[in-house]
Design a protein around this motif. Structure first.
Motif, PDB file in Angstrom:
ATOM      1  N   VAL A  90       0.867  -1.180   0.000  1.00 39.79           N
ATOM      2  CA  VAL A  90       0.000   0.000   0.000  1.00 39.79           C
ATOM      3  C   VAL A  90       0.899   1.222   0.000  1.00 39.79           C
ATOM      4  N   ASP A  91       0.726   2.054  -1.021  1.00 40.82           N
ATOM      5  CA  ASP A  91       1.632   3.193  -1.169  1.00 40.82           C
ATOM      6  C   ASP A  91       1.452   4.229  -0.069  1.00 40.82           C
ATOM      7  N   ALA A  92       0.195   4.493   0.301  1.00 41.01           N
ATOM      8  CA  ALA A  92      -0.038   5.601   1.232  1.00 41.01           C
ATOM      9  C   ALA A  92      -1.383   5.427   1.915  1.00 41.01           C
ATOM     10  N   ALA A  93      -1.569   6.153   2.998  1.00 44.33           N
ATOM     11  CA  ALA A  93      -2.911   6.259   3.564  1.00 44.33           C
ATOM     12  C   ALA A  93      -3.732   7.061   2.562  1.00 44.33           C
ATOM     13  N   ASP A  94      -5.001   6.869   2.537  1.00 45.05           N
ATOM     14  CA  ASP A  94      -5.823   7.605   1.586  1.00 45.05           C
ATOM     15  C   ASP A  94      -6.782   8.491   2.364  1.00 45.05           C
ATOM     16  N   PRO A  95      -6.486   9.779   2.454  1.00 42.48           N
ATOM     17  CA  PRO A  95      -7.386  10.656   3.218  1.00 42.48           C
ATOM     18  C   PRO A  95      -8.781  10.714   2.612  1.00 42.48           C
ATOM     19  N   LYS A  96      -8.895  10.302   1.344  1.00 41.04           N
ATOM     20  CA  LYS A  96     -10.207  10.359   0.671  1.00 41.04           C
ATOM     21  C   LYS A  96     -10.940   9.014   0.745  1.00 41.04           C
ATOM     22  N   ARG A 103      -9.316   6.080  -3.425  1.00 39.48           N
ATOM     23  CA  ARG A 103      -8.451   5.382  -4.386  1.00 39.48           C
ATOM     24  C   ARG A 103      -8.807   3.903  -4.354  1.00 39.48           C
ATOM     25  N   GLU A 104      -9.481   3.442  -5.387  1.00 31.94           N
ATOM     26  CA  GLU A 104      -9.926   2.042  -5.431  1.00 31.94           C
ATOM     27  C   GLU A 104      -9.111   1.218  -6.429  1.00 31.94           C
ATOM     28  N   ASP A 105      -8.190   1.853  -7.124  1.00 31.63           N
ATOM     29  CA  ASP A 105      -7.425   1.140  -8.152  1.00 31.63           C
ATOM     30  C   ASP A 105      -6.383   0.228  -7.510  1.00 31.63           C
ATOM     31  N   TYR A 106      -6.058  -0.821  -8.225  1.00 30.26           N
ATOM     32  CA  TYR A 106      -5.071  -1.773  -7.714  1.00 30.26           C
ATOM     33  C   TYR A 106      -4.449  -2.534  -8.872  1.00 30.26           C
ATOM     34  N   ARG A 107      -3.293  -3.122  -8.586  1.00 27.62           N
ATOM     35  CA  ARG A 107      -2.660  -4.047  -9.542  1.00 27.62           C
ATOM     36  C   ARG A 107      -2.416  -5.362  -8.804  1.00 27.62           C
ATOM     37  N   SER A 111       2.071 -14.815  -9.805  1.00 31.37           N
ATOM     38  CA  SER A 111       3.144 -15.474 -10.545  1.00 31.37           C
ATOM     39  C   SER A 111       3.420 -16.805  -9.861  1.00 31.37           C
ATOM     40  N   ALA A 112       4.318 -17.594 -10.452  1.00 28.09           N
ATOM     41  CA  ALA A 112       4.648 -18.890  -9.859  1.00 28.09           C
ATOM     42  C   ALA A 112       5.293 -18.702  -8.484  1.00 28.09           C
ATOM     43  N   GLN A 113       5.832 -17.497  -8.224  1.00 28.47           N
ATOM     44  CA  GLN A 113       6.504 -17.244  -6.943  1.00 28.47           C
ATOM     45  C   GLN A 113       5.530 -16.785  -5.845  1.00 28.47           C
ATOM     46  N   GLY A 114       4.400 -16.245  -6.232  1.00 28.26           N
ATOM     47  CA  GLY A 114       3.464 -15.746  -5.226  1.00 28.26           C
ATOM     48  C   GLY A 114       2.580 -14.659  -5.800  1.00 28.26           C
ATOM     49  N   VAL A 115       1.872 -14.002  -4.892  1.00 23.66           N
ATOM     50  CA  VAL A 115       0.914 -12.976  -5.315  1.00 23.66           C
ATOM     51  C   VAL A 115       1.418 -11.621  -4.823  1.00 23.66           C
ATOM     52  N   ARG A 116       1.255 -10.617  -5.660  1.00 21.08           N
ATOM     53  CA  ARG A 116       1.581  -9.253  -5.250  1.00 21.08           C
ATOM     54  C   ARG A 116       0.356  -8.389  -5.517  1.00 21.08           C
ATOM     55  N   LEU A 117      -0.067  -7.685  -4.483  1.00 19.78           N
ATOM     56  CA  LEU A 117      -1.218  -6.784  -4.614  1.00 19.78           C
ATOM     57  C   LEU A 117      -0.744  -5.384  -4.264  1.00 19.78           C
ATOM     58  N   GLN A 118      -0.789  -4.509  -5.255  1.00 19.52           N
ATOM     59  CA  GLN A 118      -0.299  -3.153  -5.049  1.00 19.52           C
ATOM     60  C   GLN A 118      -1.451  -2.174  -5.219  1.00 19.52           C
ATOM     61  N   ALA A 119      -1.561  -1.244  -4.263  1.00 15.92           N
ATOM     62  CA  ALA A 119      -2.652  -0.269  -4.348  1.00 15.92           C
ATOM     63  C   ALA A 119      -2.177   1.074  -3.825  1.00 15.92           C
ATOM     64  N   ALA A 120      -2.795   2.123  -4.348  1.00 17.97           N
ATOM     65  CA  ALA A 120      -2.418   3.474  -3.920  1.00 17.97           C
ATOM     66  C   ALA A 120      -2.984   3.786  -2.542  1.00 17.97           C
ATOM     67  N   GLY A 121      -4.018   3.057  -2.138  1.00 17.77           N
ATOM     68  CA  GLY A 121      -4.630   3.296  -0.834  1.00 17.77           C
ATOM     69  C   GLY A 121      -5.302   2.029  -0.327  1.00 17.77           C
ATOM     70  N   PRO A 122      -5.743   2.042   0.920  1.00 17.09           N
ATOM     71  CA  PRO A 122      -6.329   0.827   1.523  1.00 17.09           C
ATOM     72  C   PRO A 122      -7.553   0.298   0.775  1.00 17.09           C
ATOM     73  N   GLY A 124      -8.115   0.226  -2.368  1.00 17.96           N
ATOM     74  CA  GLY A 124      -7.646  -0.590  -3.491  1.00 17.96           C
ATOM     75  C   GLY A 124      -7.269  -2.004  -3.048  1.00 17.96           C
ATOM     76  N   VAL A 125      -6.764  -2.114  -1.815  1.00 18.45           N
ATOM     77  CA  VAL A 125      -6.442  -3.452  -1.288  1.00 18.45           C
ATOM     78  C   VAL A 125      -7.716  -4.280  -1.150  1.00 18.45           C
ATOM     79  N   LEU A 126      -8.772  -3.658  -0.606  1.00 14.66           N
ATOM     80  CA  LEU A 126     -10.042  -4.395  -0.475  1.00 14.66           C
ATOM     81  C   LEU A 126     -10.522  -4.877  -1.832  1.00 14.66           C
ATOM     82  N   ARG A 127     -10.426  -3.992  -2.835  1.00 12.36           N
ATOM     83  CA  ARG A 127     -10.928  -4.372  -4.160  1.00 12.36           C
ATOM     84  C   ARG A 127     -10.074  -5.482  -4.764  1.00 12.36           C
ATOM     85  N   GLY A 128      -8.766  -5.397  -4.553  1.00  8.16           N
ATOM     86  CA  GLY A 128      -7.877  -6.427  -5.080  1.00  8.16           C
ATOM     87  C   GLY A 128      -8.092  -7.772  -4.390  1.00  8.16           C
ATOM     88  N   LEU A 129      -8.325  -7.729  -3.079  1.00  5.97           N
ATOM     89  CA  LEU A 129      -8.572  -8.988  -2.363  1.00  5.97           C
ATOM     90  C   LEU A 129      -9.890  -9.619  -2.816  1.00  5.97           C
TER      91      LEU A 129
END
Ligand code: ACM
Length: 705
Positions: A90-96, A103-107, A111-122, A124-129
């Motif tokens: 998670v890049d940052a807290a999201d005051p909004k 910020r609901e966007d996520y990547r 991969s064969a090594q594991g999962v990576r979930l990247q989001a600009a704010g919390p 986005g983590v919920l949406r990615g999960l």
């Protein structure tokens, strides 16, 4: 019997031998903005080990714990701690967060090594999960995730669901289940319609008569509201409360009759519907200020819904002192007087530091541009609202209580002002729009809401009335507009809904329980019929009520325990049948055996249903529907046979099948609009439509009929 069973086993084996998942086969809903898949899978039988990079807080940890529980439920085994990593960045807290600018966007990268979930704010983590949960699938070596990269962000910031505990009370646990499912499908606004003629549903300490006289003992305590708001916030869901005024105030005016524009008789249910608050009395606004200040302390969202729909003009113009006030102030009509009312309530809401949302009627005359206007009578209204400079929410076309199949709603784009025309010409907000919204108008569209009004929805029906149709709408509100293939949506929604059931949605249990109540000796015969039928639309379920009103009788409230209340507008069985038919008519014979088995089940259920109905008077009126379902299923089987043998059907078969299909079309037409139903159009036996008709018609058409 033995042969059919073997056929089923063969179908399962073929399913297992199918190729590994490719992006197009994933059962994600809402479908993400961009999906890139690779070959291979990541096994998750041992669970996933969460590793945090960047921010981490208590809310994120609770989200991670929920994910772990959901993963264990999907694999049927607890995490061993030896699984691959799930790195959450998670890049940052999201005051909004928990605003329309969250910020609901996520990547998400598997991969064969594991999962990576990247989001600009919390958020986005919920949406990615939520996406990650849906990616879990049974595979060759156990449960697995397909290797995939997903870049995702919502199309609209406001993706709502309206629930109406005013008409039929909805228990907190039921609401929480719906919030869970909202999180799983990325819906983010729960609009609670908390006040109407039938009840006022929040404990008020400053206006205690609301709780004593207007709730019938069915209300949320203030502690329950605080708990619910926090529960929703954890899941990235905002709660927007609605306190409707000046119309739809029968309950408020039962408690505070001195604020009514006309006499209040709490024993007259129909009479309560035509009341309105007196907009000329200062006490009305003192009351609303007290109410809204208490309620906005409970509900922290930046928005509060103030209603404003369907004000009965006669409630005002029939009162001589209100007429005199109108003449004195130069109000030519009730709409003009309502404008003054709306502006005063808007002022109250503004002083409380909130933004008002109101139904589209408030835009009949220009309304201050800080009022968000919710279009419900037509999509056309969006053009007028946004041209006037107001932000808008699209709800027309998404009324789940009108009991249309999910794919009907799914086909209507929130930004298309021509998606849903007004039911009645007088419900147009202005001239028909000439074309699409301009870019400026479109920028004012906050999003859309599905609505489940509860005239004919009791607590035990909520899950089945909301899901899976809300999952289809969650996609319409989140995904790019181009994601709109109904066949693919039917295929995915079956799998997505099974996932929601694993998570806790109770549509299947509710259907079973209601069926068992009607036929305890053979609930399955009722369930099979219910799986292929749905209730009549557009309040056709209330035909007897309208009939009583038309004929001057006092209507009885409908008992929500009939087969039409068990059957849903969408069933997974109907979606599965539609998917199998689409494949069959496309030349893919892989599911022909399963399709025949399902059609045979419907055909053979008739004798069984008739037997069940013998001991159950409430089921008897559905016998003609069961008979028609059997005949349709037989026609479908025969159509498949014609296709498989490359034979043209004889003229007699075509004529007979045509009549059968026409009877279903006529039944559907009888509840195709509210004016038709209110006007008295005769509804089919047991208020039931056969929802597998379109799929069977497609088979019949493929046979060349
Ligand atoms: C409404 O359905 N009256 C907003």
């Amino acid at each position: 019997m033995g042969r059919r069973l073997l056929g089923g086993v063969a179908a399962i084996l073929i399913g297992l031998a199918a190729a590994p998942a490719v992006a197009a086969d994933l059962a994600l809903m809402p479908w993400p903005k961009a999906v890139t898949n690779a070959t291979g899978v990541l096994p998750v039988d041992d669970g996933l080990r969460i590793v945090w990079s960047g921010r981490r807080d208590a809310r994120l940890e609770r989200a991670a714990a929920r994910f772990q529980q959901a993963l264990a439920q999907r694999t049927g085994q607890p995490s061993t701690g030896r699984g691959a990593t799930l790195e959450i960045v998670v890049d940052a807290a999201d005051p909004k967060a928990l605003t329309t600018n969250a910020r609901e966007d996520y990547r998400l990268t598997v991969s064969a090594q594991g999962v990576r979930l990247q989001a600009a704010g919390p958020t986005g983590v919920l949406r990615g999960l939520a996406t990650l949960r849906q990616l879990v699938q049974p595979g060759e070596q156990g449960f697995e995730l397909p290797l995939v990269t997903i870049d995702d962000a919502p199309r609209f910031a406001w993706r709502g669901l309206l629930i109406d505990p005013a008409r039929h009370f909805v228990h907190v646990e039921t609401l929480k289940r719906q919030i869970d499912a909202m999180e799983a499908t990325k819906l983010n606004v729960l609009h609670l319609h908390l006040s109407n003629n039938e009840g006022f549903r929040v404990e008020s300490r400053r206006l205690p008569r609301l709780t004593e006289l207007a709730s019938h003992g069915e209300f949320y305590t203030q502690d329950q509201i605080r708990d619910l708001v926090a529960y929703a916030a954890d899941r990235g869901v905002r709660i927007v409360p609605e306190f409707n005024a000046p119309g739809h105030t029968g309950a408020i005016l039962t408690a505070y009759p001195e604020l009514s524009a006309g006499p209040v008789d709490p024993t007259n249910r129909i009479g309560l519907m035509s009341l309105a608050m007196d907009p000329t009395k200062p006490e009305t606004f003192t009351f609303l200020e007290t109410l809204l200040s208490e309620m906005t302390e409970l509900f922290p969202d930046a928005y509060v819904h103030i209603g404003g729909d369907e004000v009965n003009a006669a409630a005002w113009t029939g009162n001589p002192s209100i007429r005199a006030y109108m003449a004195q102030r130069g109000h030519a009509d009730a709409a003009s007087l309502q404008r003054e009312f709306t502006e005063r309530v808007r002022g109250i809401v503004q002083r409380l530091g909130k933004t008002p949302v109101a139904w589209e009627e408030v835009a009949e005359s220009p309304v201050s541009d800080d009022v968000v206007v919710q279009a419900w009578r037509s999509s056309e209204a969006l053009a007028h609202i946004t041209a006037q400079g107001n932000a808008a929410i699209a709800t027309a076309g998404y009324y789940l209580d009108l009991l249309w199949p999910g794919l009907d709603h799914y086909g209507r784009d929130p930004a298309d002002p021509l998606a849903t025309a007004p039911d009645r010409p007088e419900n147009a907000l202005g001239p028909k729009p000439a074309g699409p919204l301009s870019a400026k108008q479109a920028s004012r569209l906050l999003g859309a809401e599905a609505a489940l009004w509860a005239e004919v929805v009791s607590d035990e029906m909520v899950d089945g009335r909301l899901w899976p149709r809300s999952a289809l709408l969650a996609e319409r509100f989140w995904s790019p507009a181009e994601v709109r293939d109904p066949d693919d949506a039917s295929r995915r929604v079956v799998i997505v809904q099974e996932g929601l059931r694993i998570d806790g949605v109770q549509d299947a249990q509710q259907r079973r329980r209601m069926a068992a109540r009607l036929a305890p000796a053979d609930a399955e015969a009722v369930e099979v019929l219910a799986s292929a039928t749905g209730p009549v639309r557009n309040f056709g379920r209330l035909w007897a009520v309208f009939d009583a009103v038309r004929n001057g009788r006092r209507p009885q409230a409908p008992k929500l325990n009939s087969l039409a209340d068990v059957a849903a507008p969408d069933s997974l069985e109907a979606h599965r049948l539609a998917t199998s038919v689409a494949r069959f008519v496309g030349g893919d014979r892989g599911e022909a055996a399963a399709l025949k088995a399902q059609l045979s089940l419907y055909r053979d259920n008739h004798a069984r249903f008739v037997r069940a109905a013998e001991g159950a008077p409430a089921l008897r009126e559905a016998i003609p529907i069961s008979a028609d379902l059997a005949a349709l299923a037989q026609a479908g089987l025969e159509a498949m046979d014609f296709v498989e043998r490359g034979r043209r059907p004889p003229a007699g078969w075509k004529a007979e099948t045509g009549l059968l299909l026409k009877r279903q079309a006529d039944a559907a037409a009888a509840s195709s609009s509210i004016p038709l139903v209110v006007g008295g159009a005769e509804q089919p036996p047991a208020n039931l439509l056969i929802i597998v008709t379109p799929a069977i018609a497609r088979l019949v058409a493929a046979a060349g009929a």
